[in-house]
Every structure is written in structure tokens, then in C-alpha cells.
Design a protein around this motif. Structure first.
Motif, PDB file in Angstrom:
ATOM      1  N   ARG A  99       8.010 -43.216   0.209  1.00  0.00           N
ATOM      2  CA  ARG A  99       6.822 -43.356  -0.768  1.00  0.00           C
ATOM      3  C   ARG A  99       7.251 -43.227  -2.094  1.00  0.00           C
ATOM      4  NH1 ARG A  99       1.931 -42.332   1.072  1.00  0.00           N
ATOM      5  NH2 ARG A  99       1.843 -42.127   3.403  1.00  0.00           N
ATOM      6  N   LYS A 108       5.133 -51.358   4.049  1.00  0.00           N
ATOM      7  CA  LYS A 108       5.982 -50.757   5.163  1.00  0.00           C
ATOM      8  C   LYS A 108       6.241 -51.496   6.408  1.00  0.00           C
ATOM      9  CE  LYS A 108       6.693 -46.128   6.759  1.00  0.00           C
ATOM     10  NZ  LYS A 108       8.259 -45.971   6.717  1.00  0.00           N
ATOM     11  N   GLN A 109       5.198 -52.038   6.793  1.00  0.00           N
ATOM     12  CA  GLN A 109       5.371 -52.814   8.219  1.00  0.00           C
ATOM     13  C   GLN A 109       5.723 -54.088   8.058  1.00  0.00           C
ATOM     14  OE1 GLN A 109       2.383 -52.924  11.145  1.00  0.00           O
ATOM     15  NE2 GLN A 109       3.714 -54.466  11.953  1.00  0.00           N
ATOM     16  N   LEU A 127      -6.934 -54.360   6.575  1.00  0.00           N
ATOM     17  CA  LEU A 127      -7.056 -52.928   6.260  1.00  0.00           C
ATOM     18  C   LEU A 127      -8.463 -52.597   5.636  1.00  0.00           C
ATOM     19  CD1 LEU A 127      -3.437 -51.543   5.709  1.00  0.00           C
ATOM     20  CD2 LEU A 127      -4.910 -51.178   8.057  1.00  0.00           C
ATOM     21  N   ASN A 130       8.000 -46.585  -3.138  1.00  0.00           N
ATOM     22  CA  ASN A 130       6.714 -47.376  -3.192  1.00  0.00           C
ATOM     23  C   ASN A 130       6.218 -47.011  -4.831  1.00  0.00           C
ATOM     24  OD1 ASN A 130       3.383 -47.101  -2.655  1.00  0.00           O
ATOM     25  ND2 ASN A 130       4.485 -48.611  -2.008  1.00  0.00           N
ATOM     26  N   GLU A 165      -2.672 -46.911  -1.035  1.00  0.00           N
ATOM     27  CA  GLU A 165      -2.401 -46.535   0.283  1.00  0.00           C
ATOM     28  C   GLU A 165      -2.053 -47.629   1.183  1.00  0.00           C
ATOM     29  OE1 GLU A 165      -0.641 -43.578   0.991  1.00  0.00           O
ATOM     30  OE2 GLU A 165      -0.773 -43.787   3.034  1.00  0.00           O
ATOM     31  N   TYR A 166      -3.074 -48.334   1.421  1.00  0.00           N
ATOM     32  CA  TYR A 166      -3.328 -49.501   2.166  1.00  0.00           C
ATOM     33  C   TYR A 166      -2.251 -50.532   1.596  1.00  0.00           C
ATOM     34  CZ  TYR A 166      -8.079 -48.101   3.265  1.00  0.00           C
ATOM     35  OH  TYR A 166      -9.036 -47.592   3.830  1.00  0.00           O
ATOM     36  N   TYR A 190      -2.737 -56.233   5.120  1.00  0.00           N
ATOM     37  CA  TYR A 190      -3.561 -55.568   4.006  1.00  0.00           C
ATOM     38  C   TYR A 190      -5.093 -56.011   3.939  1.00  0.00           C
ATOM     39  CZ  TYR A 190      -5.106 -54.141  -0.569  1.00  0.00           C
ATOM     40  OH  TYR A 190      -5.944 -53.426  -1.714  1.00  0.00           O
ATOM     41  N   ILE A 235       0.946 -49.300   3.380  1.00  0.00           N
ATOM     42  CA  ILE A 235       1.151 -49.274   4.860  1.00  0.00           C
ATOM     43  C   ILE A 235       1.305 -50.773   5.149  1.00  0.00           C
ATOM     44  CG2 ILE A 235      -0.363 -49.284   6.963  1.00  0.00           C
ATOM     45  CD1 ILE A 235      -1.883 -46.868   5.673  1.00  0.00           C
TER      46      ILE A 235
END
Ligand code: G6P
Ligand code: MG
Length: 220
Positions: free
Chosen positions: A37, A25-26, A84, A40, A18-19, A81, A22
Motif C-alpha cells: 500500500r 497487485k495481481q 471489479l 501504491n 482500492e480496485y 479492473y 487490487i
């Protein structure tokens, strides 16, 4: 007879898949590319640079950047990443994983990490799991990434166990393909349809059912 279990890391040991999403995506948004997703799923198990290439192709920008610019983008994603990762704690280990690793250790069955991530050692330290693994395959030590079998075969070779006595555990389609190409039994964690289509021998919705008894029955 089960002699070793070879684990993927992100999305199997903890929620770092998930990280990664994120952070990608950014970066993609900064480049004017939308990723969701479903897309992904194609990045899971895939190296940092190859993931960036796939995102650029997806956004129709495959030829828009120089190699230096791509290096900088991949680095930017990794910095986000890694920031996070700072919040990762032992409690973030997926349910049943620590118990399974302790059981394996008690039974003398080595556990190995076969992840494409260069951040794997740091994540294992944050989760306080380092000493429960016999070996972490350095991603740079093999030529081909997943779906090629190299990372899984390297892991089995290091501990001196043949693929026919190993079980691989993966959340990624590319990872399941890699395990099967290595000649091992593949346990998928996640969505049944996609992982079965990739060749998983069995799929669990999450890690709660991943016990030594379950794994031993697969290799009986
Ligand atoms: C794993 C993850 C991928 C990630 C890759 C490289 O395979 O599933 O999402 O891109 O590792 O990770 P790194 O931490 O080295 O960027
Ligand atoms: Mg994974």
C-alpha cells in the motif's frame, strides 16, 4: 468566491482507488513483483501505462519487456479492473458526495471530473452521477498527466471559470501537486501528513466533512 469544484474520481467519489490497487497487485504478482500500500500511493493519479512503468522499475524489471508485452500487461490489468467495476452501485458513492453534488447543482456551481482514468464515464454511470457533473475531462485531451496541472486547467477552461475561483479535491499526492500547480485551492482526502507535504491547503480524513458550506469558507 467559489465558482466551480473540480474533483478527482478514484478515491474521492468512490473507492475505486482500492480496485486499482487490487488489479495492479495481481498483475505485479504474476510478474514476480511485490507491491504494498505504501508503494501504491505513488501510483494514485498516474496513468495506466506510467503506473505499469513504475511497477516494473520498482521490481527491477524496467528493461525486461517489449512495448507490445507492456501493452498486453496494461490491458490485462484493465480487464481485471473493469471486472471489479461490475459490482459498483450508487450506494458505493462515498458519504456526502451525492448530497454535495446536489447542493452545487442547486446553487449553479458546476462540478467537473479531472481524472486520469479512461474508465471514468463508466464509473459515473454505475454510480448514477453522470448528470450531476457539468464536464468530464477526457484524459487524452491534455498533454501531461498529474502532477502537471493540465487536467485541472482543462476542466476550468471548459466551463469558463478562472483557476482562482476553483477548488480541487484529490486523494493522491500527484493530484494535490497538480491542483496547486493550476493555482487552485487543494482539498486532500486521506492521510494528512503526505497530502499536506504535497501542498494541500486542508486535509479531511474522508468525504463526510465535504459540504458546500466547508468549501465556500475556503474560498471566502
Ligand atoms: C486514476 C487513478 C490511477 C489510474 C489512472 C488511469 O488516476 O488514480 O490509479 O491508473 O486513473 O486509470 P484507467 O482506468 O484509465 O486505467
Ligand atoms: Mg484519486
Amino acid at each position: 468566491e467559489l465558482k466551480a469544484v473540480i474533483f478527482d474520481l478514484d478515491g474521492v467519489i468512490t473507492d475505486t482507488a482500492e480496485y486499482h490497487f487490487i488489479a495492479w497487485k495481481q498483475l505485479a504478482e504474476e510478474l514476480g513483483i511485490a507491491i504494498d500500500r505504501a508503494f501504491n500511493e505513488q501510483l494514485k493519479g498516474i496513468s495506466r501505462m506510467e503506473s505499469l512503468e513504475r511497477i516494473l522499475v520498482h521490481g527491477g524489471k524496467a528493461d525486461a519487456y517489449t512495448p507490445e508485452e507492456k501493452e498486453e500487461m496494461a490491458q490485462r490489468k484493465n480487464e481485471h479492473y473493469v471486472s471489479l467495476l461490475e459490482r459498483l452501485k450508487p450506494e458505493d458513492t462515498y458519504p456526502g458526495i451525492r448530497e454535495l453534488l446536489l447542493e452545487l447543482q442547486r446553487e449553479g456551481i458546476p462540478a467537473v471530473i479531472a481524472s486520469a482514468s479512461k474508465n471514468a464515464p463508466q464509473i459515473l454511470r454505475a454510480l448514477e452521477l453522470t448528470e450531476l457533473f457539468s464536464y468530464v475531462v477526457p484524459p487524452d485531451s491534455v498533454k501531461r498527466g498529474k502532477p502537471a496541472p493540465d487536467l485541472f486547467l482543462r476542466g476550468a477552461e471548459e466551463i469558463g471559470v478562472g483557476p482562482e475561483a476553483c477548488i480541487g479535491v484529490e486523494d493522491a499526492q500527484a493530484g494535490i501537486e497538480a491542483i496547486k500547480a493550476a493555482g487552485m485551492i487543494a482539498v486532500g482526502i486521506g492521510e494528512e501528513a503526505a497530502l499536506t507535504a504535497s501542498g494541500a491547503d486542508v486535509v479531511l480524513p474522508d468525504t463526510t466533512g465535504l459540504t458546500l458550506r466547508f468549501l465556500r469558507e475556503l474560498r471566502a
